[in-house]
Design a protein around this motif. Structure first.
Motif, mmCIF file in Angstrom:
data_model
loop_
_atom_site.group_PDB
_atom_site.id
_atom_site.type_symbol
_atom_site.label_atom_id
_atom_site.label_comp_id
_atom_site.label_asym_id
_atom_site.label_seq_id
_atom_site.Cartn_x
_atom_site.Cartn_y
_atom_site.Cartn_z
ATOM 1 N N MET A 23 0.902 -1.069 -0.351
ATOM 2 C CA MET A 23 0.041 0.132 0.309
ATOM 3 C C MET A 23 0.743 1.431 0.049
ATOM 4 O O MET A 23 2.007 1.417 0.647
ATOM 5 C CB MET A 23 -0.800 0.106 0.921
ATOM 6 C CG MET A 23 -1.458 1.548 1.529
ATOM 7 S SD MET A 23 -3.037 0.951 2.192
ATOM 8 C CE MET A 23 -1.706 1.498 3.894
ATOM 9 N N ALA A 24 0.588 2.244 -0.670
ATOM 10 C CA ALA A 24 1.401 3.258 -0.974
ATOM 11 C C ALA A 24 1.495 3.539 0.630
ATOM 12 O O ALA A 24 0.234 4.176 1.138
ATOM 13 C CB ALA A 24 0.337 4.002 -2.331
ATOM 14 N N THR A 25 2.452 4.885 0.148
ATOM 15 C CA THR A 25 2.373 5.903 1.564
ATOM 16 C C THR A 25 0.913 6.814 1.442
ATOM 17 O O THR A 25 0.664 7.906 1.191
ATOM 18 C CB THR A 25 3.864 6.427 1.652
ATOM 19 O OG1 THR A 25 5.191 5.283 1.545
ATOM 20 C CG2 THR A 25 4.152 7.299 3.291
ATOM 21 N N THR A 26 0.643 6.662 3.265
ATOM 22 C CA THR A 26 -0.717 7.607 3.365
ATOM 23 C C THR A 26 0.246 8.377 4.110
ATOM 24 O O THR A 26 0.630 8.459 5.301
ATOM 25 C CB THR A 26 -1.400 6.832 3.345
ATOM 26 O OG1 THR A 26 -2.196 6.121 2.989
ATOM 27 C CG2 THR A 26 -2.724 7.814 4.029
ATOM 28 N N ILE A 27 -0.844 10.099 3.172
ATOM 29 C CA ILE A 27 -0.277 11.403 4.680
ATOM 30 C C ILE A 27 -0.911 11.206 5.602
ATOM 31 O O ILE A 27 -1.920 11.177 5.990
ATOM 32 C CB ILE A 27 -0.365 12.549 3.507
ATOM 33 C CG1 ILE A 27 0.251 12.498 2.622
ATOM 34 C CG2 ILE A 27 -0.400 13.505 4.573
ATOM 35 C CD1 ILE A 27 0.243 14.134 1.382
ATOM 36 N N ALA A 28 0.053 10.820 7.287
ATOM 37 C CA ALA A 28 -0.840 10.965 8.332
ATOM 38 C C ALA A 28 -2.146 11.427 8.238
ATOM 39 O O ALA A 28 -2.903 10.993 9.295
ATOM 40 C CB ALA A 28 0.325 11.434 9.360
ATOM 41 N N LYS A 29 -2.441 13.046 8.428
ATOM 42 C CA LYS A 29 -3.038 14.082 8.478
ATOM 43 C C LYS A 29 -4.535 13.323 7.624
ATOM 44 O O LYS A 29 -5.350 13.595 8.532
ATOM 45 C CB LYS A 29 -3.230 15.226 7.547
ATOM 46 C CG LYS A 29 -4.110 15.978 8.262
ATOM 47 C CD LYS A 29 -3.639 17.372 7.302
ATOM 48 C CE LYS A 29 -5.108 18.778 8.007
ATOM 49 N NZ LYS A 29 -4.725 19.951 6.691
ATOM 50 N N PHE A 30 -4.060 12.836 7.517
ATOM 51 C CA PHE A 30 -6.282 11.968 6.556
ATOM 52 C C PHE A 30 -6.220 10.393 6.580
ATOM 53 O O PHE A 30 -6.723 10.431 5.919
ATOM 54 C CB PHE A 30 -5.647 12.140 4.630
ATOM 55 C CG PHE A 30 -5.223 13.852 4.194
ATOM 56 C CD1 PHE A 30 -5.944 14.978 4.799
ATOM 57 C CD2 PHE A 30 -3.929 13.930 3.790
ATOM 58 C CE1 PHE A 30 -5.874 15.663 4.385
ATOM 59 C CE2 PHE A 30 -3.838 15.502 2.710
ATOM 60 C CZ PHE A 30 -4.495 16.638 3.639
ATOM 61 N N ALA A 31 -5.434 10.260 6.852
ATOM 62 C CA ALA A 31 -5.204 8.450 7.543
ATOM 63 C C ALA A 31 -6.814 8.086 8.228
ATOM 64 O O ALA A 31 -7.367 7.174 8.015
ATOM 65 C CB ALA A 31 -4.453 8.526 8.667
ATOM 66 N N HIS A 32 -7.682 8.709 8.809
ATOM 67 C CA HIS A 32 -8.931 9.008 8.852
ATOM 68 C C HIS A 32 -9.658 8.617 7.832
ATOM 69 O O HIS A 32 -10.709 7.780 8.002
ATOM 70 C CB HIS A 32 -9.480 9.384 10.348
ATOM 71 C CG HIS A 32 -9.282 10.840 9.170
ATOM 72 N ND1 HIS A 32 -8.301 11.921 8.719
ATOM 73 C CD2 HIS A 32 -10.787 11.992 9.165
ATOM 74 C CE1 HIS A 32 -8.418 12.883 9.181
ATOM 75 N NE2 HIS A 32 -10.274 13.410 8.984
ATOM 76 N N LEU A 33 -9.148 8.951 6.862
ATOM 77 C CA LEU A 33 -10.301 9.071 5.433
ATOM 78 C C LEU A 33 -9.728 7.784 4.891
ATOM 79 O O LEU A 33 -10.854 7.698 3.678
ATOM 80 C CB LEU A 33 -9.968 10.570 4.618
ATOM 81 C CG LEU A 33 -9.850 11.799 5.705
ATOM 82 C CD1 LEU A 33 -9.918 12.824 4.833
ATOM 83 C CD2 LEU A 33 -12.365 11.799 5.901
ATOM 84 N N GLN A 34 -8.717 6.959 5.025
ATOM 85 C CA GLN A 34 -8.646 5.710 4.510
ATOM 86 C C GLN A 34 -9.829 4.550 4.004
ATOM 87 O O GLN A 34 -10.338 4.474 5.302
ATOM 88 C CB GLN A 34 -7.234 5.074 4.518
ATOM 89 C CG GLN A 34 -7.208 4.060 3.762
ATOM 90 C CD GLN A 34 -5.592 4.480 3.264
ATOM 91 O OE1 GLN A 34 -5.278 6.036 2.582
ATOM 92 N NE2 GLN A 34 -5.453 3.856 2.128
#
Length: 334
Positions: free
Chosen positions: A1-12
Motif C-alpha cells: 500500500m502506498a504511503t498515506t499522508i498521516a493527516k488524512f489517515a482517518h479518511l482511508q
C-alpha cells in the motif's frame, strides 16, 4: 500500500470496499468522465450505514494526477459547507488513487440544465446564490485560518442535488492562501476551462480570488442566457465578450434565455430582480481585477435579486409597463 499522508489517515477506505461499492468499477456505473479519470456511482457501507457515493478513479494509463489527487483530498477534508461536496474518504492502495464523495449530482451538473425550459428564474437565482455562498466561504471563512482560490469554477463543477441545491466540486487545482492576501497574486499558469479563465492571468502571471469572481460572472451569464461559456463552432463561441458587448449596448435582452422572456410575459419574473442580477454578473467580468466586486458583496446582491423575484407579484394592469421595461431593460421603472 502506498504511503498515506498521516493527516488524512482517518479518511482511508480499503480498495476492496470501493470495488464492491462500484461493482468492480462496472461501466454501467460510470456517471462522469473528467481529465483525471472516470467517476462511478456506488453504494458504500460506512459506519453501519449504506450511503450513495461518487468515486473518482484516477486513470492509471496516463499517469500523473498525484498532485491533483492530494490537493482535492486536502481541500475537501477541511471544507464543510452545504453548497460544497462532502468527502467520504479516499483510497491510495495497489497503484489505485480514488476520491470518494457523497453522491450530490442527482440532477447532474448545471452545465446539463442551462437551456432546460423547466428550470425557472427563481430556481436559477437560488443556484446562483448557493454557488456565491460557497465561494464566499472559500474566500473568507476565518475558522480554517486560510482562504481558498478555487481556480476551476464553471457550470460543470456545479452539481445539483435532488432539490436543485448547488454543490461546488472540482478542487483538484485549488490553492490555499492567507486570508489577508487573497487579493494578492499567486504565481500560476493559466489553468482552467476555456471561456472561464481570468484574462488578467496572462498579464499578472498569476491568480487572485478575483479570478474566481471572473469565472463566476461567466457562470451567472450562462444561467441567464441558457448557453455554455464556450461553443466551439459558433460565431460567438465565447460567451463573456458577447454579453459584455450586449450589456454595454443595452441589448442584453436579445440574448437572454427565451424561456425567461416567456416567464416575463406571464408575470412570473421581476424586472428589478433581473436588473440587479445582470448588473452583478457584469461587474464580475470587469477586465481589471480591482474593479471586480468581492464575494461578500456579490452574495448580498444576488440574495436581494432572489428576494425581489420571490415577492414580485405584478398586477395584471401593470403588464404593459412591466413588459416594456423588460424590453428596454435598463430603463428604470417609475
Amino acid at each position: 500500500m502506498a504511503t498515506t499522508i498521516a493527516k488524512f489517515a482517518h479518511l482511508q477506505i480499503p480498495l476492496e470496499d470501493v470495488v464492491k461499492a462500484t461493482n468492480n468499477f462496472h461501466h454501467d456505473n460510470v456517471i462522469g468522465r473528467g481529465g483525471l479519470g472516470n467517476v462511478y456511482k456506488g453504494q458504500l457501507q460506512r459506519s453501519g450505514e449504506l450511503i450513495t457515493i461518487s468515486a473518482l478513479r484516477l486513470d492509471r494509463k496516463h499517469g500523473g494526477g498525484f498532485v491533483e489527487f492530494w490537493t482535492e483530498v486536502s481541500m475537501l477534508s477541511d471544507l464543510k459547507h452545504p453548497n460544497i461536496v462532502s468527502i467520504v474518504g479516499f483510497c491510495d492502495e495497489q497503484h489505485e488513487k480514488i476520491i470518494v464523495t457523497t453522491y450530490e449530482a442527482k440532477n447532474g451538473s448545471l452545465k446539463e440544465h442551462l437551456s432546460n425550459p423547466n428550470l425557472t428564474w427563481t430556481q436559477r437565482l437560488k443556484i446562483s446564490v448557493g454557488v456565491a455562498r460557497a465561494l464566499s466561504y472559500l474566500h473568507y471563512d476565518e475558522s480554517r485560518g486560510y482562504g481558498v482560490i478555487h481556480r476551476n469554477v464553471n457550470s460543470s463543477t456545479v452539481l445539483l442535488d435532488e432539490n436543485w441545491e448547488p454543490k461546488l466540486s472540482g478542487f483538484k487545482v485549488s490553492i490555499k492562501q492567507s486570508l489577508n492576501r487573497m487579493d494578492q497574486v499567486v504565481l500560476s499558469e493559466p489553468i482552467g476551462t476555456i471561456g472561464y479563465v481570468d484574462p488578467e492571468i496572462e498579464k499578472s502571471k498569476g491568480v487572485t480570488c478575483k479570478s474566481d469572481i471572473y469565472a463566476f460572472g461567466v457562470v451567472l451569464f450562462e444561467i441567464l442566457c441558457g448557453r455554455r461559456a464556450y461553443i466551439r463552432n459558433d460565431a460567438n463561441r465565447l460567451l463573456a465578450p458577447l454579453v459584455m458587448q450586449h450589456y454595454e449596448n443595452d441589448t442584453l435582452p436579445d440574448i437572454i434565455h427565451p424561456d425567461l422572456k416567456n416567464q416575463m410575459s406571464g408575470y412570473q419574473i421581476s424586472v428589478r430582480s433581473l436588473r440587479t442580477y445582470s448588473e452583478t454578473a457584469y461587474s464580475c467580468l470587469k477586465e481589471e481585477r480591482s474593479h471586480r466586486p468581492h464575494m461578500l458583496s456579490i452574495v448580498n446582491k444576488l440574495e436581494k435579486a432572489l428576494e425581489k423575484a420571490l415577492r414580485f407579484q405584478p398586477r395584471p394592469q401593470n403588464f404593459v409597463r412591466s413588459f416594456l421595461a423588460f424590453l428596454f431593460f435598463f430603463t428604470p421603472l417609475s
